[in-house]
Design an enzyme around this catalytic site. Sequence first.
Site, PDB file in Angstrom:
ATOM      1  N   SER A  61       0.564  -1.101   0.056  1.00 41.43           N
ATOM      2  CA  SER A  61      -0.201   0.074   0.107  1.00 41.43           C
ATOM      3  C   SER A  61       0.888   1.401   0.060  1.00 41.43           C
ATOM      4  O   SER A  61       0.341   2.174   0.118  1.00 41.43           O
ATOM      5  CB  SER A  61      -0.863  -0.042   1.090  1.00 41.43           C
ATOM      6  OG  SER A  61      -2.114  -0.802   1.163  1.00 41.43           O
ATOM      7  N   LYS A  64       0.153   3.970  -2.670  1.00 43.68           N
ATOM      8  CA  LYS A  64      -0.941   4.800  -2.554  1.00 43.68           C
ATOM      9  C   LYS A  64      -0.128   6.252  -2.351  1.00 43.68           C
ATOM     10  O   LYS A  64      -1.015   7.407  -2.487  1.00 43.68           O
ATOM     11  CB  LYS A  64      -1.858   4.577  -1.406  1.00 43.68           C
ATOM     12  CG  LYS A  64      -2.380   3.464  -1.262  1.00 43.68           C
ATOM     13  CD  LYS A  64      -3.721   3.350  -0.616  1.00 43.68           C
ATOM     14  CE  LYS A  64      -4.646   2.047  -0.735  1.00 43.68           C
ATOM     15  NZ  LYS A  64      -3.983   0.797  -0.090  1.00 43.68           N
ATOM     16  N   SER A 121      -5.555   3.450   4.916  1.00 47.57           N
ATOM     17  CA  SER A 121      -5.095   2.571   3.593  1.00 47.57           C
ATOM     18  C   SER A 121      -6.362   2.183   2.919  1.00 47.57           C
ATOM     19  O   SER A 121      -6.325   0.992   2.085  1.00 47.57           O
ATOM     20  CB  SER A 121      -4.004   1.653   4.008  1.00 47.57           C
ATOM     21  OG  SER A 121      -3.350   1.262   2.731  1.00 47.57           O
ATOM     22  N   LYS A 225       3.031   6.592   5.080  1.00 44.03           N
ATOM     23  CA  LYS A 225       2.233   5.674   4.447  1.00 44.03           C
ATOM     24  C   LYS A 225       2.913   4.415   4.708  1.00 44.03           C
ATOM     25  O   LYS A 225       4.054   4.057   4.516  1.00 44.03           O
ATOM     26  CB  LYS A 225       2.196   5.747   2.719  1.00 44.03           C
ATOM     27  CG  LYS A 225       1.088   4.751   2.358  1.00 44.03           C
ATOM     28  CD  LYS A 225      -0.448   5.110   2.773  1.00 44.03           C
ATOM     29  CE  LYS A 225      -1.477   4.152   2.622  1.00 44.03           C
ATOM     30  NZ  LYS A 225      -1.184   3.127   3.529  1.00 44.03           N
TER      31      LYS A 225
END
Length: 382
Positions: A61, A64, A121, A225
């Site tokens: 993720s 992202k 997320s 992130k």
Amino acid sequence: MKRFSTIFLAVLMLAANLPSAFAMDENAGLSLSCASSILMEKETGTVLYDQDSHAKLEPASVTKIMTLLLVMEAVDSGRLSMDDVVTVSAYAAGMGGSQVYLKEGEQMTVSEMIKCVTVVSGNDCAVALAEHLAGSETAFVAKMNQRAKELGMQDTNFVNCTGLPARGHVTSAYDIALMSRELTLNHPSIRQYTTIWMDSIRGGTFGLTNTNRLVRFYPGTTGLKTGSTDSALYCMSATAERDGMELIAVIMKAPTTAQRFDDAKTLLDYGFANYALVNVYPDAPLSPVDVLLGVVPQVQPQLQRDCRLLVNKADANQVSTRLSMAQNLEAPVEQGQTLGQLDVYVGDELRDSIPIISAQQVDRLTVPDIFARMLHQLLMSK
């Protein structure tokens, strides 16, 4: 004046060929569990630590970050508003993995969806945003890959906007640092989302807790992130700021979630302990420069830009400057015209050269102006 300009251009060319990053400490001796990592200073893009940072690995993720970058670019350019309402498609609602369980037809603002992507997320929100911006996830992913090329991300190929496992979906710690830097440097408002520890959506009925534990437990954390899958293991891009310096620590393929955070803290601790951003100024205020045959006798010089120099803390007291200015400056002088330069040294090493420019325009005296000035001086002498 021509001779000065030639010398100045030569020095500028020399400065342009200076390395953008000074040599890293190859013997830092950091103990990390991850397969690949990097530590970068945000403002200058200087790499402070590198562990196989170009290895092509699955980012999970952390993907992202690019999704958020394209969304924030659309917001900051006016193509998208934080208050725009996004309607969820069946495809977006069907995303697996981390999600906020959007329903087909459900509506949510861009701001709320960004919050869901950064904090928990949400794959469903990432796809909904992608479709809203580009019409389909496929079209959005094409934009992701194009933006990656523009940023110099040579190790990257995106297949989706979420980071869900997909053949050929890879990037590197170095490339993640590049897109993290672009997002945080040029779209600082993302911080209002990436620093959230706990929040909620749907009128408080659905709670959100940040997957990035550093937000709660590491002083100065600004984001960014996390990501994990069975094959990618545990990844993250962690950003933190102290004393006016923001660092980006990227961790790829750590064995456990705890080791991922420990590795990120180790890198950040190393950066904050050993490096600093120093504001550099001339030793004294810049004095006005005489102008021959100008409608005014002097022009005020100024630095073309500010200078913030990244230095090893051990060398902070070794920063010095050398000033050189034009002699026999003759009108006309254009606003912004180069008048000199400020060379910045760390010890004996030239680290930056800052042009010194004219703060205003100075026109040349005409022949009638010269006679009028002479007449005025003659009358004043009587």
